[in-house]
Write an enzyme that holds these catalytic residues in place. Structure first.
Site, PDB file in Angstrom:
ATOM      1  CE  LYS A  82      -3.950   1.833   2.687  1.00 56.47           C
ATOM      2  NZ  LYS A  82      -4.801   1.611   3.889  1.00 56.47           N
ATOM      3  CB  SER A 157      -8.177   3.367   2.968  1.00 56.73           C
ATOM      4  OG  SER A 157      -7.305   2.767   3.920  1.00 56.73           O
ATOM      5  CB  SER A 181      -8.261   0.427   5.730  1.00 52.26           C
ATOM      6  OG  SER A 181      -8.992   1.609   5.668  1.00 52.26           O
TER       7      SER A 181
HETATM    8  N1  GLN Z   1     -13.085   3.899   6.536  1.00 49.65           N
HETATM    9  C1  GLN Z   1     -12.489   4.250   7.787  1.00 49.65           C
HETATM   10  C2  GLN Z   1     -12.017   5.681   7.708  1.00 49.65           C
HETATM   11  O1  GLN Z   1     -12.255   6.276   6.732  1.00 49.65           O
HETATM   12  C3  GLN Z   1     -11.331   3.347   8.079  1.00 49.65           C
HETATM   13  C4  GLN Z   1     -10.149   3.641   7.257  1.00 49.65           C
HETATM   14  C5  GLN Z   1      -8.967   2.816   7.616  1.00 49.65           C
HETATM   15  O2  GLN Z   1      -9.082   1.761   8.249  1.00 49.65           O
HETATM   16  N2  GLN Z   1      -7.802   3.337   7.271  1.00 49.65           N
HETATM   17  O3  GLN Z   1     -11.438   6.223   8.595  1.00 49.65           O
END
Ligand code: GLN
Length: 490
Positions: A82, A157, A181
């Site tokens: 990532k 994400s 994410s």
């Molecule tokens: N969707 C959640 C957020 O927007 C989690 C994102 C993540 O785990 N990085 O914060």
């Protein structure tokens, strides 16, 4: 034989050890797959084929050396990271325009560990900007598509990580999980995704979003690969003060298809309003399958679950507002060239560099931390976090494992969740796990509306082994992980 890019780490490991294939051949298949499908999937921000070829040669030499000693199962295996994990000499953008030109002068612990294991990095993967989002639509560059239906999001994400594994561009990937994410995109793309216990895996060189929640983990084709990658990345790191000095077991020793007597709790709050009935049907079937395998499943309750989402969006944004203060155009990243004085330069740089969702979160977090609101919002959210943790502690006095859907719905179409709150609700089942610092895994458990559904398993702190055991037993009794996307539009 299938193309090599379609295989698992463990299948390739056998072929490599017996000399039937070389790292270069596996890489060639991955690179040609990328060439074939990447214009549709857009999982990558950066491709590093030259570096990968060099690493493949080195892996070849390593595997051929008779004195190489114990060999890592990841040696010679193409993978990708990532784009929020620092890689020396390779762009690390966090999918943000503010870091469009950031080339780290150092490797984070993940890049380092994977190199030590002679894994081959083919590139850096797309994500929501600074890991803020659930669909990868918040990428500052372009969204990634779901390989099962190119009109739908891959989740986020770590959407690039899940899509690249599902589209067979790489054998495995690493993602990061602050509120879901890793698990959410794994569920949406039909792959396995594990968020380890907070502190299990080093965050050194991971660009911080919300430091008390962030954790790195693997996205793989099956549970065995998940255990193999976790073996390679877990462990204490003196460079990350939050990494835990807890011994790392060999996670493959937990891969026994046996659930006899395992006590499994099903929190009713995770099956409530908002759950797509088609997803509920698939999940109920998965619960019955666990029972057939010998698990003792019971309904239970985590009574503070409904407060997890609001608490998360205060804690995560508060931490983000502080973490993202460093992007000021001075030391690295984008710098606005339209300003005449330094204060305007700071302002302009941030106005130009950050996307809308990131700005929203910085404002929300700054507000929650400001004098007069700190107690009412941030401090209260921390207290709620404790209550959530206590819910889990109580449940784990009775159960070895908790199970739930990973998400209340399957992957949605691009643009379908424009309202930020609708997007935030995608993470209702995953966020409590981060607040409590627990390990959670998502594994494929069927399809609804033709799209993959994920089953989430949650364990006690540092009980990744229990998760992998249950996940493996379930996986071995089903065929879901063998389904492949067609990369078309449904
Ligand atoms: N969707 C959640 C957020 O927007 C989690 C994102 C993540 O785990 N990085 O914060």
């Amino acid at each position: 034989m299938a193309n090599l890019n379609q295989l698992t780490v463990h299948a390739l490991q056998d072929l490599l050890r017996s000399g039937q294939v070389s790292p270069g051949e596996i890489l060639t298949d991955c690179l040609s797959r990328i060439e074939q499908v990447e214009n549709k999937v857009k999982a990558f921000i950066t491709l590093t084929p030259e570096l990968a070829k060099l690493q493949a040669e080195q892996a070849q030499a390593f595997l051929a050396a008779p004195s190489a000693g114990p060999q890592s199962p990841l040696a010679g295996i193409p993978m990708a990271l990532k784009d929020n994990m620092c890689t020396k000499g390779v762009l690390t953008s966090c999918a943000s325009k503010i870091l469009h030109n950031f080339i780290p002068p150092y490797d984070g612990t993940m890049a380092e560990k994977l190199q030590q294991n002679h894994a081959i990095m083919v590139g850096k993967l797309n994500m929501d900007e600074f890991a803020m989002g659930s669909s990868t639509e918040n990428s500052g560059f372009y969204p990634t598509a779901n390989p099962w239906d190119l009109n739908r999001v891959p989740g986020g994400s770590s959407g690039g990580s899940a899509a690249a594994v599902a589209a067979e561009e790489v054998i495995f990937a690493l993602g990061s999980d602050t509120g879901g994410s890793i698990r959410l995109p794994a569920a949406f793309c039909g792959v396995v995704g594990l968020k380890p216990t907070y502190g299990r895996v080093s965050r050194y060189g991971l660009v911080s979003y919300a430091s008390s929640l962030d954790q790195i983990g693997p996205l793989t084709r099956d549970v065995t690969d998940c255990a193999l990658v976790l073996n390679a990345i877990a462990g204490h790191d003196p460079r990350d003060a939050t990494s835990a000095p807890v011994a790392v077991p060999d996670y493959t020793t937990f891969l026994k298809p046996d659930l006899k007597g395992m006590k499994v709790g099903i929190p009713r709050e995770y099956l409530g309003a908002g759950l797509d009935p088609a997803v509920a049907t698939v999940i109920q079937k998965a619960f019955r399958q666990l029972e057939e395998l010998g698990a003792i499943c019971e309904e239970t309750s985590l009574p503070h679950t409904e407060y997890a989402l609001p608490a998360y969006y205060l804690i995560a944004t508060a931490e983000a507002s502080s973490n993202l203060a460093r992007y000021d155009g001075v030391r690295y990243g984008h710098r606005s060239d339209t300003a005449d004085d330094i204060i305007t330069m700071f302002n302009q740089t941030r106005a130009e560099g950050f996307g809308q969702e990131v700005k929203r979160r910085i404002m929300l977090g700054t507000y929650a931390l400001s004098s007069g609101y700190y107690d009412a919002y941030y401090l209260k959210a921390l207290k709620v976090r404790t209550l959530i943790k206590q819910d889990f502690d109580r449940a784990f006095e009775q159960y070895d494992l908790l199970v739930s859907p990973t998400a209340p719905n399957v992957a949605f179409k691009f643009g379908e969740k424009e309202d930020p709150l609708a997007m935030y609700l995608t993470d209702v089942c995953t966020i409590p796990v981060n607040l409590a610092g627990l390990p959670g895994i998502s594994i494929p458990c069927g399809f609804a509306q033709g799209m993959p559904v994920g089953l989430q398993m949650i364990g006690r702190p540092f009980a990744e082994g229990t998760l992998l055991q249950a996940a493996y037993a379930y996986e071995q009794s089903t065929d879901w992980h063998r389904q492949k996307p067609e990369l078309g539009v449904r």
